[in-house]
Every structure is written in C-alpha cells, then in structure tokens.
Enzyme design. Structure first.
Site, PDB file in Angstrom:
ATOM      1  N   ASP A  45       0.826  -1.207   0.000  1.00 18.04           N
ATOM      2  CA  ASP A  45       0.000   0.000   0.000  1.00 18.04           C
ATOM      3  C   ASP A  45       0.865   1.264   0.000  1.00 18.04           C
ATOM      4  OD1 ASP A  45      -2.600   1.100  -0.055  1.00 18.04           O
ATOM      5  OD2 ASP A  45      -2.529   1.490   2.104  1.00 18.04           O
ATOM      6  N   ASN A  73      -0.670   4.703  -1.715  1.00 20.00           N
ATOM      7  CA  ASN A  73      -1.175   4.538  -0.356  1.00 20.00           C
ATOM      8  C   ASN A  73      -2.645   4.906  -0.266  1.00 20.00           C
ATOM      9  OD1 ASN A  73      -1.466   6.072   2.620  1.00 20.00           O
ATOM     10  ND2 ASN A  73      -0.487   4.075   2.627  1.00 20.00           N
ATOM     11  N   ARG A  81      -7.098  -4.818   1.885  1.00 15.30           N
ATOM     12  CA  ARG A  81      -7.822  -6.066   2.143  1.00 15.30           C
ATOM     13  C   ARG A  81      -8.884  -6.320   1.079  1.00 15.30           C
ATOM     14  NH1 ARG A  81      -8.547  -4.880   8.556  1.00 15.30           N
ATOM     15  NH2 ARG A  81      -6.521  -5.689   9.280  1.00 15.30           N
ATOM     16  N   ASP A  97      -1.991  -9.705   8.991  1.00 19.73           N
ATOM     17  CA  ASP A  97      -1.308  -8.410   9.027  1.00 19.73           C
ATOM     18  C   ASP A  97       0.182  -8.621   8.848  1.00 19.73           C
ATOM     19  OD1 ASP A  97      -3.636  -7.073   9.335  1.00 19.73           O
ATOM     20  OD2 ASP A  97      -3.284  -6.389  11.390  1.00 19.73           O
ATOM     21  N   ASP A  99       2.679  -7.283  10.125  1.00 23.99           N
ATOM     22  CA  ASP A  99       3.507  -7.216  11.335  1.00 23.99           C
ATOM     23  C   ASP A  99       3.529  -8.549  12.075  1.00 23.99           C
ATOM     24  OD1 ASP A  99       3.568  -4.544  10.716  1.00 23.99           O
ATOM     25  OD2 ASP A  99       2.094  -3.975  12.229  1.00 23.99           O
ATOM     26  N   ARG A 131       2.853  -7.335  23.180  1.00 28.96           N
ATOM     27  CA  ARG A 131       1.599  -6.579  23.258  1.00 28.96           C
ATOM     28  C   ARG A 131       0.512  -7.525  23.757  1.00 28.96           C
ATOM     29  NH1 ARG A 131      -0.718  -5.109  17.292  1.00 28.96           N
ATOM     30  NH2 ARG A 131      -2.329  -4.238  18.629  1.00 28.96           N
ATOM     31  N   ASP A 183     -12.321  -3.427  10.813  1.00 32.10           N
ATOM     32  CA  ASP A 183     -12.322  -4.878  10.977  1.00 32.10           C
ATOM     33  C   ASP A 183     -13.419  -5.319  11.934  1.00 32.10           C
ATOM     34  OD1 ASP A 183     -11.007  -3.584  13.021  1.00 32.10           O
ATOM     35  OD2 ASP A 183      -9.375  -5.034  13.169  1.00 32.10           O
TER      36      ASP A 183
END
Length: 405
Positions: A45, A73, A81, A97, A99, A131, A183
């Site tokens: 993106d 972007n 998605r 994702d 990450d 996290r 989401d």
C-alpha cells in the site's frame, strides 16, 4: 492442464512493514498445509521502505502462487484487504497483518475445522508478542457456536478464517470510509450472518506482534475516529438484531471497548474543548442505545462513567476519571447480610450528585471478588422459601394443636 482451487488464500496488506514482513512471510512459507493448498495475495500500500520489493522477491522463490499488487497509499487497511479479497481464489480467506505471524499448523488446523463442522468463520487462538491479545474467548475449543452464546464478540479483528463463498454471497467488504474499527464492523457482520462459527483454542494460530516503533493501526487515529467506529458498529448491531436481550449483549462491546475508554483516565488530560466535543459525539449514541439492559452487563466503574456521560454530568465525571487514573480499588460496601455489594466510587450516596445506588451496585460476576459476598442463587432462594413455609406451617399446626387441647 487444470489448476486445482487452493484451500485458502492468505491476504496480506502491507505498508512500511519491514523488517516485520520477513518473519510474517516466513511463517506462511512454513505452513504445514502444503504449497498446493495455499496461495498468497499481497498488497503493498505505497510503502517506501522496501516492502514491495521484498514481496516480489518472495513471490519469485516460493513454491506456491503469490500475487503482488503495488498501489498508491490508500490511508488504511480496508483498501488493501478489499483488493486482496477481490483477487482471492481459495475456498477460504485468511487476513494476515504484515507485522504478525502464523503458527506452523494454523492454516491446516483452521481449514480442517471449517470443513469438519461446516462453519463459515473460524477463530484460531491468538497470542500476544510484546503486546496484549484477547483472552476470554480461548477457554475452550468450540466446534460450532455463535456470537450470542460465546465470548467471540470481544475479538473483532480481521485475523480469522472466512469461507469465501459466504463473503461473496453477502457481498461483504471492508468499509473504506472508516480509518479505525473497520475490521470490527466486518467481523461482527460475519458473526451475525454466519452459519456457525468455530473456535480453535488448543493451538496458537496467530501471533500478534508488538512493533518497537509502536506503529499499530489500532493505536493510530484521533478520538473522533473512535467515535466513528463505535457509531458504525452500534448501527450495524441495531440494524441486524431486534431490540432485546440479544442486542443488548452485543451493544456491550462498543460501549465497553470503544466509548468507555474515551471517558476514563484520558479525560483528565483532555482540554475543555475536547471534553465538550466528546460529550457532543457521545450524546446521540447514548440517547439511542444506552439503557438498563446494557448498563447492568458492565462493571461498576464503566457503568458509572457511561451513566454520567448519558446524564451529561461532566463535572462529576472528571472526579471519576481522576479516580480511574489513580488506579485505586473502590471500597466495597456490603449490605443485606452480604447479598448486595456496592462499590464506593466517587459521589457514592452523595445527595448533591443524585446518582442512583443501582449504578454502584455490583452484579454477581463482579461481586464475587469481594470477601463476605453471599450470592443468592435460585437454589438457595428456593431453600429459604421452603424453610419459611415450613416454619409457618409449624406455627399453624402448633396453634391448632393448642386449641384442640
């Protein structure tokens, strides 16, 4: 030569994802499901850090099909998605994702569960890495459940396995007008429309990775976007679920997860203009959706804050927000032989404030944590009623006996 349909398409939206993308793609390549059963559609993106180039290198060397789309972007995760979903060919779709990473057996296990039970959505256990991750829904594996009889409403991220024919039948796509919470909207609609949801709790399918730079989509965006997200989710629930207990059980989610934090400790740091704006944004939502059926499902602290928002009592709410910031535990006040527990948050039984006692009363699920609480179950109430009737009958019998004598 015929090309067989892959079992699952992994859709990866990536923006400035290096170096996390390396482990993410490695986890896809290591999947036990086998290269003939999987494909990847990856959308860069508008990255400038080498994300797009790495995706193209990955596509050239792996044994399964990889489609790489490079675009300007879009400003959020919804666009990539949707692009990925439009190009998916698998029987199932999994949104990963860039990450994060998958457990080695994740796709194989989730596809097998969906095939075995005929469910449209599969939730694989999530574990946080640097996290926090949702926990309450992973207590047990559930072959077939729904959003009303389980705790899945508290995991509305997109990282689930979805049956693609189901998504296409309902023309489901991510809302590109939302900058956060897109989401949640997509997944809640899927839960409500699905012919069954499976929960795979005995294997970690997804590792939610915390970036050292703190650049998580869920953390970005102004508070106004949070209200946009709450508004969209509340409207969806109201449109799809008739008023009543079932709707109230779902409304807890946007009130608790999205609205309540905006009026917690952070409120003490907001300037006066921001506070007034937050109350203005909350007002139509409180008027339309906040009532006793939702309030009684919350813990006292959250219920009190939202009650004061509904009553537009910013003066009192600041005291409550300051108490939340102190991280102190409100004192418990036990009454009626321990059968009722009130939590003495600020302004408890303050006549000038005029907040009803009911707002401070803990429901059994919260009250059980306090020593001395005596829960009156249906059985215990029945036994008490039986003993009372028996005592009454004994007294009547004694009187009759005395008169006969």
């Amino acid at each position: 030569m015929t090309v067989s349909q892959p079992d699952v398409t992994v859709v990866i939206g990536a923006y400035e994802a290096m170096p996390y993308l390396v482990d993410c793609l490695a986890s896809v390549e290591a999947q036990t499901i086998g290269p003939d059963r999987v494909e990847v559609v990856a959308v860069d993106d508008g990255s400038t850090d080498g994300t797009g180039e790495y995706l193209e290198e990955f596509a050239e060397r792996v044994a399964f099909p990889v489609t790489v789309v490079r675009q300007d972007n879009s400003g959020g995760p919804s666009g990539p998605r949707n692009v990925g979903l439009s190009k998916a060919a698998g029987r199932y779709v999994f949104f990963l994702d860039a990450d994060d990473r998958l457990g080695h057996e994740a796709l194989e296990r989730m596809v097998a569960m969906a095939d075995r039970h005929g469910t449209d959505v599969v939730l694989g256990r999530v574990e946080g890495v640097n996290r926090t991750a949702p926990r309450s829904m992973w207590k047990a594996t559930l072959d077939r459940t729904d959003v009303f009889t389980s705790n899945i409403k508290f995991t509305l991220s997109a990282q689930k396995l979805f049956r693609r024919a189901f998504l296409e039948r309902h023309a489901m796509r991510f809302d590109e007008s939302l900058w956060t919470g897109e989401d949640a909207l997509f997944t809640m609609e899927a839960y409500l429309r699905a012919d069954g949801v499976s929960v795979l709790a005995d294997y970690t399918c997804y590792y939610l990775v915390g970036r050292e730079d703190g650049k998580h989509v869920t953390k970005s965006g102004s508070y106004t976007r949070r209200f946009d997200s709450a508004r969209a989710l509340m409207h969806l629930i109201a449109d799809m679920v008739p008023a009543g207990e079932r709707r109230d059980s779902l409304m807890v989610r946007p009130f608790l997860i999205t609205l309540a934090p905006q009026f917690g400790a952070v409120l003490t740091k907001d300037d006066e203009e921001t506070r007034r704006h937050k109350f203005a944004l909350a007002k139509p939502l409180m008027e339309r959706y906040w009532h006793e059926g939702v309030a009684r499902r919350l813990k006292v602290g959250e219920r009190l804050r939202l009650h004061l928002v509904a009553e537009e009592r910013a003066d009192l709410l600041l005291d409550v927000a300051a108490f939340a910031r102190s991280k102190k535990q409100a004192a418990a006040v036990l009454e009626r032989n321990g059968s009722q527990v009130y939590l003495a948050y600020p302004h408890f039984r303050d006549r000038a404030a005029g907040i009803p006692d009911a707002v401070y009363r803990a429901e059994p699920s919260e009250a059980r944590a306090f020593h001395g609480y005596r829960e009156h179950t249906v059985g215990s109430l029945g036994r008490r009623a039986f003993r009372k009737v028996r005592r009454t009958l004994s007294r009547i019998t004694a009187r009759i006996t005395a008169r006969s004598a």
